[in-house]
Design a protein around this motif. Structure first.
Motif, mmCIF file in Angstrom:
data_model
loop_
_atom_site.group_PDB
_atom_site.id
_atom_site.type_symbol
_atom_site.label_atom_id
_atom_site.label_comp_id
_atom_site.label_asym_id
_atom_site.label_seq_id
_atom_site.Cartn_x
_atom_site.Cartn_y
_atom_site.Cartn_z
ATOM 1 N N THR A 182 0.842 -1.195 0.000
ATOM 2 C CA THR A 182 0.000 0.000 0.000
ATOM 3 C C THR A 182 0.878 1.246 0.000
ATOM 4 O O THR A 182 2.084 1.195 0.257
ATOM 5 C CB THR A 182 -0.900 0.031 1.242
ATOM 6 O OG1 THR A 182 -0.063 0.106 2.411
ATOM 7 C CG2 THR A 182 -1.788 -1.200 1.323
ATOM 8 N N SER A 183 0.253 2.400 -0.265
ATOM 9 C CA SER A 183 1.003 3.657 -0.197
ATOM 10 C C SER A 183 1.529 3.880 1.213
ATOM 11 O O SER A 183 2.644 4.389 1.394
ATOM 12 C CB SER A 183 0.123 4.826 -0.646
ATOM 13 O OG SER A 183 -1.057 4.907 0.140
ATOM 14 N N GLN A 184 0.736 3.490 2.226
ATOM 15 C CA GLN A 184 1.209 3.601 3.607
ATOM 16 C C GLN A 184 2.384 2.664 3.846
ATOM 17 O O GLN A 184 3.358 3.036 4.518
ATOM 18 C CB GLN A 184 0.073 3.262 4.578
ATOM 19 C CG GLN A 184 0.442 3.420 6.054
ATOM 20 C CD GLN A 184 0.768 4.852 6.408
ATOM 21 O OE1 GLN A 184 -0.039 5.752 6.158
ATOM 22 N NE2 GLN A 184 1.937 5.091 6.986
ATOM 23 N N GLY A 185 2.297 1.449 3.278
ATOM 24 C CA GLY A 185 3.389 0.500 3.429
ATOM 25 C C GLY A 185 4.675 1.024 2.820
ATOM 26 O O GLY A 185 5.758 0.898 3.417
ATOM 27 N N ILE A 186 4.584 1.624 1.641
ATOM 28 C CA ILE A 186 5.764 2.183 0.979
ATOM 29 C C ILE A 186 6.325 3.350 1.788
ATOM 30 O O ILE A 186 7.544 3.469 1.981
ATOM 31 C CB ILE A 186 5.420 2.621 -0.451
ATOM 32 C CG1 ILE A 186 5.101 1.383 -1.310
ATOM 33 C CG2 ILE A 186 6.557 3.424 -1.070
ATOM 34 C CD1 ILE A 186 4.519 1.712 -2.670
ATOM 35 N N SER A 187 5.449 4.205 2.290
ATOM 36 C CA SER A 187 5.889 5.343 3.102
ATOM 37 C C SER A 187 6.607 4.879 4.363
ATOM 38 O O SER A 187 7.666 5.416 4.721
ATOM 39 C CB SER A 187 4.674 6.210 3.470
ATOM 40 O OG SER A 187 5.050 7.277 4.312
ATOM 41 N N ASP A 188 6.044 3.866 5.027
ATOM 42 C CA ASP A 188 6.679 3.340 6.241
ATOM 43 C C ASP A 188 8.030 2.714 5.920
ATOM 44 O O ASP A 188 8.994 2.842 6.695
ATOM 45 C CB ASP A 188 5.768 2.307 6.906
ATOM 46 C CG ASP A 188 4.521 2.928 7.513
ATOM 47 O OD1 ASP A 188 4.510 4.161 7.727
ATOM 48 O OD2 ASP A 188 3.560 2.185 7.763
ATOM 49 N N LEU A 189 8.108 2.010 4.787
ATOM 50 C CA LEU A 189 9.354 1.358 4.419
ATOM 51 C C LEU A 189 10.449 2.368 4.087
ATOM 52 O O LEU A 189 11.635 2.087 4.308
ATOM 53 C CB LEU A 189 9.141 0.413 3.242
ATOM 54 C CG LEU A 189 8.429 -0.901 3.574
ATOM 55 C CD1 LEU A 189 8.140 -1.676 2.297
ATOM 56 C CD2 LEU A 189 9.263 -1.758 4.528
ATOM 57 N N PHE A 208 3.003 -11.268 16.975
ATOM 58 C CA PHE A 208 3.121 -11.301 15.513
ATOM 59 C C PHE A 208 4.007 -10.147 15.075
ATOM 60 O O PHE A 208 3.810 -9.013 15.515
ATOM 61 C CB PHE A 208 1.745 -11.181 14.876
ATOM 62 C CG PHE A 208 1.686 -11.648 13.454
ATOM 63 C CD1 PHE A 208 1.473 -12.987 13.162
ATOM 64 C CD2 PHE A 208 1.858 -10.748 12.404
ATOM 65 C CE1 PHE A 208 1.420 -13.429 11.845
ATOM 66 C CE2 PHE A 208 1.808 -11.178 11.085
ATOM 67 C CZ PHE A 208 1.595 -12.525 10.805
ATOM 68 N N PRO A 209 5.005 -10.386 14.223
ATOM 69 C CA PRO A 209 5.896 -9.293 13.794
ATOM 70 C C PRO A 209 5.130 -8.197 13.066
ATOM 71 O O PRO A 209 4.258 -8.467 12.251
ATOM 72 C CB PRO A 209 6.884 -9.985 12.839
ATOM 73 C CG PRO A 209 6.775 -11.441 13.143
ATOM 74 C CD PRO A 209 5.377 -11.670 13.609
ATOM 75 N N THR A 210 5.468 -6.966 13.353
ATOM 76 C CA THR A 210 4.827 -5.844 12.675
ATOM 77 C C THR A 210 5.466 -5.650 11.301
ATOM 78 O O THR A 210 6.607 -6.067 11.053
ATOM 79 C CB THR A 210 4.969 -4.553 13.490
ATOM 80 O OG1 THR A 210 6.368 -4.306 13.738
ATOM 81 C CG2 THR A 210 4.255 -4.677 14.828
ATOM 82 N N ASN A 211 4.730 -5.017 10.392
ATOM 83 C CA ASN A 211 5.283 -4.726 9.069
ATOM 84 C C ASN A 211 6.547 -3.876 9.208
ATOM 85 O O ASN A 211 6.551 -2.865 9.917
ATOM 86 C CB ASN A 211 4.263 -3.976 8.221
ATOM 87 C CG ASN A 211 3.096 -4.845 7.803
ATOM 88 O OD1 ASN A 211 1.980 -4.657 8.276
ATOM 89 N ND2 ASN A 211 3.335 -5.797 6.932
ATOM 90 N N GLY A 212 7.611 -4.300 8.531
ATOM 91 C CA GLY A 212 8.859 -3.549 8.563
ATOM 92 C C GLY A 212 9.728 -3.803 9.775
ATOM 93 O O GLY A 212 10.806 -3.213 9.891
#
Length: 221
Positions: free
Chosen positions: A23-30, A190-194
């Motif tokens: 997601t756009s949020q996923g890319i921003s967080d990464l 559970f591991p969080t994204n990133g």
């Protein structure tokens, strides 16, 4: 490292071997994660062969200022856990079906299920609850984890520190088995994204997780 947030993560759907984009949020967080790891030297970077992991590792690679990384090697052995015909279903649906099959109180709380029946029986019950019985059970997943570690050892003979992007339930299952703070029987977070999980792989092939589900800024160059 776990990949960034995907569409199915956002929608609360089961995502094992099926794949959806970041997601756009996923890319921003990464991008923030990449900046946190920008001055950490890696001898190499790897990922599972699923696109969400591949896209994640390239974002980290592109943001790193001190590593010379060539072509990313993909390891199918580090794919997410396979959920069979539950793939793409609502997450609550799979856990309610699992709890019913286990003969315990119906619940969508996976930690409650695991801690009630035990992690080993849990995988067997998920496979039984799957209408086509295709979901990975304990033996299948343990064998794949062993192959994954062997494959990583063979690939990193001349390397000291590497980054490998994998998936939440696969990393958690590694943690249950290999993390020094796990009893090997009950659930762990559970591991969080990133998030970053750090493991040590010795020349003899012994594998141990020493840091689990940590924010990337905790790791120094």
């Amino acid at each position: 490292m776990r990949h960034g947030e995907t569409l199915f993560n956002r929608l609360g759907k089961v995502q094992g071997w099926c794949d959806t984009p970041l997601t756009s949020q996923g890319i921003s967080d990464l991008k923030k994660t990449a900046e946190a790891l920008a001055d950490v030297h890696f001898d190499n970077m790897y990922s599972s062969d699923l696109k969400r992991a591949i896209d994640t590792v390239h974002l980290i690679k592109d943001g790193n200022r001190v590593s010379q990384i060539g072509k990313i090697k993909k390891f199918p052995e580090f794919r997410e856990v396979f959920y069979g015909s539950f793939e793409g279903s609502e997450i609550d649906h799979i856990w309610k079906a699992t709890s019913r099959t286990a003969g315990i109180r119906e619940t969508s709380d996976v930690t409650e299920i695991i801690n009630t029946i035990g992690i080993y029986k849990f995988r067997e019950v998920v496979k039984k609850a799957d209408p086509r019985h295709l979901a990975e059970n304990t033996e299948e997943l343990n064998l794949r984890m062993a192959r994954a570690i062997d494959r990583l050892k063979a690939a990193t003979q001349r390397e000291k520190r590497v980054l490998l992007v994998s998936h939440g339930d696969f990393i958690k299952t590694l943690g249950i088995k290999y993390w020094e703070q796990s009893d090997g029987l009950h659930d762990i977070p559970f591991p969080t994204n990133g998030s970053v999980t750090r493991g040590v792989l010795t020349d003899s092939g012994k594998f141990e997780i020493v840091d689990y589900n940590c924010p990337p800024e905790e790791f120094e160059a």
